[in-house]
Design a protein around this motif. Structure first.
Motif, PDB file in Angstrom:
ATOM      1  N   UNK A   1       0.831  -1.200   0.000  1.00  0.00           N
ATOM      2  CA  UNK A   1       0.000   0.000   0.000  1.00  0.00           C
ATOM      3  C   UNK A   1       0.871   1.257   0.000  1.00  0.00           C
ATOM      4  N   UNK A   2       1.955   1.222   0.795  1.00  0.00           N
ATOM      5  CA  UNK A   2       2.863   2.369   0.817  1.00  0.00           C
ATOM      6  C   UNK A   2       3.507   2.591  -0.543  1.00  0.00           C
ATOM      7  N   UNK A   3       3.813   1.485  -1.236  1.00  0.00           N
ATOM      8  CA  UNK A   3       4.401   1.613  -2.574  1.00  0.00           C
ATOM      9  C   UNK A   3       3.454   2.399  -3.490  1.00  0.00           C
ATOM     10  N   UNK A   4       2.162   2.062  -3.430  1.00  0.00           N
ATOM     11  CA  UNK A   4       1.180   2.770  -4.269  1.00  0.00           C
ATOM     12  C   UNK A   4       1.083   4.236  -3.859  1.00  0.00           C
ATOM     13  N   UNK A   5       0.872   4.478  -2.549  1.00  0.00           N
ATOM     14  CA  UNK A   5       0.673   5.855  -2.096  1.00  0.00           C
ATOM     15  C   UNK A   5       1.932   6.708  -2.293  1.00  0.00           C
ATOM     16  N   UNK A   6       3.106   6.117  -2.061  1.00  0.00           N
ATOM     17  CA  UNK A   6       4.334   6.896  -2.241  1.00  0.00           C
ATOM     18  C   UNK A   6       4.545   7.264  -3.701  1.00  0.00           C
ATOM     19  N   UNK A   7       4.215   6.339  -4.603  1.00  0.00           N
ATOM     20  CA  UNK A   7       4.322   6.636  -6.038  1.00  0.00           C
ATOM     21  C   UNK A   7       3.401   7.802  -6.397  1.00  0.00           C
ATOM     22  N   UNK A   8       2.156   7.724  -5.907  1.00  0.00           N
ATOM     23  CA  UNK A   8       1.180   8.776  -6.204  1.00  0.00           C
ATOM     24  C   UNK A   8       1.635  10.117  -5.619  1.00  0.00           C
ATOM     25  N   UNK A   9       2.119  10.099  -4.363  1.00  0.00           N
ATOM     26  CA  UNK A   9       2.570  11.334  -3.709  1.00  0.00           C
ATOM     27  C   UNK A   9       3.720  11.984  -4.471  1.00  0.00           C
ATOM     28  N   UNK A  10       4.669  11.159  -4.925  1.00  0.00           N
ATOM     29  CA  UNK A  10       5.814  11.700  -5.665  1.00  0.00           C
ATOM     30  C   UNK A  10       5.344  12.417  -6.927  1.00  0.00           C
ATOM     31  N   UNK A  11       4.389  11.815  -7.626  1.00  0.00           N
ATOM     32  CA  UNK A  11       3.903  12.438  -8.865  1.00  0.00           C
ATOM     33  C   UNK A  11       3.125  13.718  -8.546  1.00  0.00           C
ATOM     34  N   UNK A  12       2.271  13.681  -7.506  1.00  0.00           N
ATOM     35  CA  UNK A  12       1.547  14.895  -7.104  1.00  0.00           C
ATOM     36  C   UNK A  12       2.519  16.039  -6.833  1.00  0.00           C
ATOM     37  N   UNK A  13       3.608  15.729  -6.120  1.00  0.00           N
ATOM     38  CA  UNK A  13       4.576  16.776  -5.780  1.00  0.00           C
ATOM     39  C   UNK A  13       5.187  17.384  -7.040  1.00  0.00           C
ATOM     40  N   UNK A  14       5.404  16.557  -8.065  1.00  0.00           N
ATOM     41  CA  UNK A  14       5.976  17.063  -9.323  1.00  0.00           C
ATOM     42  C   UNK A  14       5.076  18.110  -9.967  1.00  0.00           C
ATOM     43  N   UNK A  15       3.778  18.043  -9.672  1.00  0.00           N
ATOM     44  CA  UNK A  15       2.810  18.950 -10.293  1.00  0.00           C
ATOM     45  C   UNK A  15       2.356  20.063  -9.343  1.00  0.00           C
ATOM     46  N   UNK A  16       3.041  20.172  -8.184  1.00  0.00           N
ATOM     47  CA  UNK A  16       2.734  21.281  -7.280  1.00  0.00           C
ATOM     48  C   UNK A  16       1.508  21.087  -6.399  1.00  0.00           C
ATOM     49  N   UNK A  17       1.091  19.831  -6.219  1.00  0.00           N
ATOM     50  CA  UNK A  17      -0.049  19.567  -5.331  1.00  0.00           C
ATOM     51  C   UNK A  17       0.439  19.445  -3.891  1.00  0.00           C
ATOM     52  N   UNK A  18      -0.371  19.909  -2.942  1.00  0.00           N
ATOM     53  CA  UNK A  18       0.000  19.864  -1.535  1.00  0.00           C
ATOM     54  C   UNK A  18      -0.975  18.989  -0.762  1.00  0.00           C
ATOM     55  N   UNK A  19      -0.458  18.314   0.251  1.00  0.00           N
ATOM     56  CA  UNK A  19      -1.296  17.373   0.998  1.00  0.00           C
ATOM     57  C   UNK A  19      -1.998  18.057   2.168  1.00  0.00           C
TER      58      UNK A  19
END
Length: 456
Positions: free
Chosen positions: A23-41
């Protein structure tokens, strides 16, 4: 305790170390891509006040909300008559003032309204948290599950749609899943209904067209008749039901049919812009205009899209679209947004089915020091610390157990290296390193040990 085995509430589940790593593998992949596009959590509380949640999901949704009893004496302020009356809905409002969140969209809308003054617009947020629904549990449907949402609010630009599709494309490329992104526009659907004079039938129409592959055009038309569509409307629909060709060719056909519908033409123009812009960036996955796509119609107002995995049978694994009035439910109208949700549980299943998880668990222990007793342990502990400082995930076996037991512990946890220090090693300031995969053993200095493992 007696013999009562503990259990968990139905519709929930435990995540062991292996599931968590995935699950962390999925979420970490998604988070990394979000960060590339300037999205904040952001995160919001598990509980919201009931007025925030009630009436936002329709009557069905209100029933599926988990309500939380007030703390303390929750009967205070409830009369005996009200109790005897047993009116559940009325009592709930008296006994409960909070509920567990049902999705991440309503809490996000509340967040935007409450923090309106400090937000920099456009606000690009993502949120990965569990939600709760008192649904009937069934295969693949849980009462507690994770949602993973991203939204851009406060901008009408269609570049947001373009970027969201790029994000989706990048995430699935990184996960190694081949997908197809289906796209449509709510305005086109409204236009179709306008042209054929059946505004109230748009859902029947999309449901019927969606079955074209399964039942063929004659049966689709028959279903439309059953739904009460007049023959001339069905005749007008034929070129749309049987839409073929490239995205451009499809758009030309639709534009032609839409000549008298302003809103329909606007939808065509919006999709043209999005698809033309996406031609300038190299997408790894195909994007297809699909008029049968009709996600939650009352909610979306512009582009809508969803994602299907190509190599395994699974429903939509991601979906979203443009909405015009996120915060209207809280009395702050006119804030447009576009957003989507990754179906984390479904993506998890897809990666399992296609065996796409990385073989190397990046959280697994790499090195185990054998425990031969107190003297040896005090020699090893500084080396354990050195290894960890070098970034090697290291354990010292805590008990002076039989060698065989310690080795099978290493095997069970898939630990690649085992380090041992007996009298000889201690005298010479060395350590014996065993490679658990090849079985080869070597006497070396602590520096060599660290070098051997960090090179891997």
């Amino acid at each position: 305790m007696g013999n009562n085995k503990p259990s968990i509430p139905k519709g929930t589940r435990d995540f062991g170390p292996e599931e968590m790593a995935k699950r962390n593998y999925i979420f970490n992949t998604i988070k990394e891509v979000f960060a590339l596009y300037g999205f904040q959590q952001i995160e919001t509380p598990a509980m919201e006040t009931l007025p925030t949640l009630m009436g936002k999901y329709g009557e069905e949704g209100d029933k599926l909300l988990f309500k939380v009893l007030n703390s303390g004496d929750y009967f205070k302020g409830v009369s005996d008559d009200e109790l005897l009356d047993r009116n559940t809905l009325h009592l709930q409002t008296k006994l409960c003032e909070k509920g567990l969140r049902y999705d991440l969209t309503v809490p996000f809308a509340r967040y935007v309204v409450m923090h309106n003054n400090e937000l920099v617009l456009p606000f690009k947020r993502y949120q990965i948290q569990p939600v709760w629904r008192a649904d009937r549990p069934q295969k693949g449907r849980y009462r507690e599950f994770y949602q993973c949402d991203a939204d851009v609010v406060g901008s009408n630009s269609l570049l947001n749609e373009v970027e969201l599709i790029q994000i989706i494309d990048t995430v699935f490329q990184r996960l190694g899943v081949r997908v197809q992104v289906k796209i449509n526009n709510r305005k086109i659907l409204t236009g179709i209904a306008e042209i054929i004079g059946a505004a109230d039938k748009i859902i029947d129409i999309t449901v019927a067209i969606d079955k074209l592959d399964k039942i063929g055009i004659d049966n689709v038309n028959e279903e439309l008749r059953q739904a009460g569509l007049p023959e001339d409307a069905i005749a007008k629909l034929q070129p749309i039901i049987d839409l073929q060709g490239s995205n451009e060719e499809k758009l030309d056909v639709i534009a032609n049919i839409m000549q008298t519908s302003e809103i329909g033409l606007k939808g065509v123009e919006e999709l043209r812009f999005i698809l033309d812009m996406l031609k300038n960036v190299d997408l790894h996955n195909g994007i297809v205009l699909d008029l049968t796509l009709a996600r939650g119609l009352n909610y979306y107002t512009g582009a809508i899209f969803e994602v299907k995995a190509l190599d395994t049978e699974m429903g939509s694994i991601t979906g979203g679209g443009r909405y015009d009035n996120l915060t209207g439910i809280f009395g702050m109208p006119g804030l447009s947004g576009v957003g989507f949700s990754f179906g984390a549980d479904r993506i998890y299943d897809v990666l399992n089915t296609l065996d796409l998880y990385p073989k190397e668990d990046i959280s697994a222990t790499q090195l185990l020091f054998i425990n031969f007793g107190e003297k040896e342990t005090s020699y090893c502990l500084p080396l354990v610390a050195k290894a960890r400082e070098a970034g090697i995930r290291t354990e010292m076996y805590p008990d002076k157990a039989k060698m065989k037991k310690q080795m099978s512990y290493a095997d069970a946890k898939h630990i690649a290296y085992v380090a041992m220090a007996g009298e000889n090693e201690i005298e010479n300031g060395q350590i014996t390193l065993k490679n658990m995969i090849t079985g080869e053993q070597k006497l070396m200095s602590p520096e060599e040990l660290i070098a051997t493992i960090t090179i891997q």
